[in-house]
Design an enzyme around this catalytic site. Structure first.
Site, PDB file in Angstrom:
ATOM      1  N   MET A   1       0.564  -1.243  -0.136  1.00  0.00           N
ATOM      2  CA  MET A   1       0.012   0.075  -0.074  1.00  0.00           C
ATOM      3  C   MET A   1       0.904   1.175  -0.121  1.00  0.00           C
ATOM      4  O   MET A   1       1.696   1.488   0.989  1.00  0.00           O
ATOM      5  CB  MET A   1      -0.941  -0.004   1.130  1.00  0.00           C
ATOM      6  CG  MET A   1      -1.751  -1.071   1.209  1.00  0.00           C
ATOM      7  SD  MET A   1      -2.995  -1.159   3.023  1.00  0.00           S
ATOM      8  CE  MET A   1      -1.609  -1.603   4.170  1.00  0.00           C
TER       9      MET A   1
ATOM     10  N   GLY B   1       1.539   4.236   4.931  1.00  0.00           N
ATOM     11  CA  GLY B   1       2.129   3.354   3.710  1.00  0.00           C
ATOM     12  C   GLY B   1       2.572   2.200   4.362  1.00  0.00           C
ATOM     13  O   GLY B   1       3.068   2.086   5.499  1.00  0.00           O
ATOM     14  N   SER B   2       2.350   1.011   3.829  1.00  0.00           N
ATOM     15  CA  SER B   2       2.609  -0.456   4.536  1.00  0.00           C
ATOM     16  C   SER B   2       2.312  -1.327   3.550  1.00  0.00           C
ATOM     17  O   SER B   2       2.336  -1.435   2.318  1.00  0.00           O
ATOM     18  CB  SER B   2       1.761  -0.185   5.791  1.00  0.00           C
ATOM     19  OG  SER B   2       0.481   0.172   5.367  1.00  0.00           O
ATOM     20  N   ARG B   3       2.078  -2.745   4.227  1.00  0.00           N
ATOM     21  CA  ARG B   3       1.960  -3.839   3.299  1.00  0.00           C
ATOM     22  C   ARG B   3       0.918  -4.885   4.375  1.00  0.00           C
ATOM     23  O   ARG B   3       1.146  -4.913   5.570  1.00  0.00           O
ATOM     24  CB  ARG B   3       3.538  -4.522   3.171  1.00  0.00           C
ATOM     25  CG  ARG B   3       3.284  -5.691   2.204  1.00  0.00           C
ATOM     26  CD  ARG B   3       4.686  -6.162   2.015  1.00  0.00           C
ATOM     27  NE  ARG B   3       4.752  -7.709   2.584  1.00  0.00           N
ATOM     28  CZ  ARG B   3       6.041  -7.868   2.736  1.00  0.00           C
ATOM     29  NH1 ARG B   3       7.196  -7.348   2.566  1.00  0.00           N
ATOM     30  NH2 ARG B   3       6.156  -9.041   3.292  1.00  0.00           N
TER      31      ARG B   3
END
Length: 243
Positions: free
Chosen positions: A114, A202-204
């Site tokens: 993301m 912001g990440s996953r």
């Protein structure tokens, strides 16, 4: 004699609307707006206009659009908006192993990255009961790196459906992200596509597919949380057909 007239068609008008801002983000929008107003009217209007743009971005980051989840007890839907960056069979994280997790054998992991422009509300891939929620503090490496799964701040969630099938997925904080916010706890009964948490900035998200489930996405595809079908049971080949 049966009527030959066609039954009336019932229609409903659906209108597009601006996505709402999730309650978790409203305080950040308010703070940004206040700072922007102070600079705009009392300090430096050029910077004030820039801060107005930043406030709009913060509101967009925490947007919470309505999603329509596909119906089907055998479907696994994407838990996050973003780019599918990895599809590979890997060993399970220690937190997801064992009889209370997903077992001991490697499973196929689908990773969704993301960016700061994606919706960051995460949703459950299946309907069922939350069996585990394990939070691990850690580093803030680039979430697109493979080692982020083992070293970054993360939260593992295991959901078990009515048939005993378990799906594990992991929220991973990224380079800019600084907090994972959870909405569920062990014992909660949730629906497929229901909001389970968010990651700031912001990440996953990694999803571990059980054996017998085939990925329905490809590398480079963009997924939509709660709507994109991530996996479904493999269809056996007809007898006599080479595989």
């Amino acid at each position: 004699m049966a009527s030959l007239e066609k039954p009336p068609i019932v229609t409903t008008t659906v209108k597009w609307r601006w996505p709402s801002v999730h309650p978790e983000g409203r305080k950040y929008v308010a703070i940004s707006a206040i700072v922007a107003a102070i600079f705009l009217f009392f300090v430096w209007d050029e910077l004030g206009f820039a801060l107005v743009g930043f406030t709009i971005w913060v509101a967009a980051f925490f947007r919470d659009p309505i999603r329509v989840t596909p119906q089907g007890a055998d479907l696994i839907v994407a838990p996050a908006d973003g780019l599918v960056t990895m599809i590979e069979r890997v060993p399970l994280p220690p937190e997801l192993r064992g009889p209370n997790g997903l077992g001991e054998e490697p499973l196929v992991r689908v990773s969704i990255f993301m960016s700061v422009f994606d919706v960051h509300i995460n949703r459950s891939p299946i309907a069922g009961t939350v069996r585990q929620v394990v939070y691990i503090s850690g580093k803030f490496l680039n979430a697109d790196l493979n080692k982020a799964s083992d070293e970054n701040e993360r939260q593992h969630i295991v959901v078990e459906d009515m048939y005993g099938r378990r799906i594990g997925f992991t929220q991973i904080a990224g380079l800019v992200a600084r907090r994972i916010v959870g909405f569920v706890k062990p014992g909660d009964i949730i629906a497929a596509g229901q909001r389970v948490g968010l990651i700031r900035f912001g990440s996953r998200v990694d999803v571990f597919l059980p054996d017998g489930i085939e990925p329905q996405v490809i590398l480079g595809q963009r997924s939509i949380a709660g709507e994109t079908i991530l996996g479904r049971p493999a269809v056996p080949a007809p007898a006599g057909v080479a595989q």
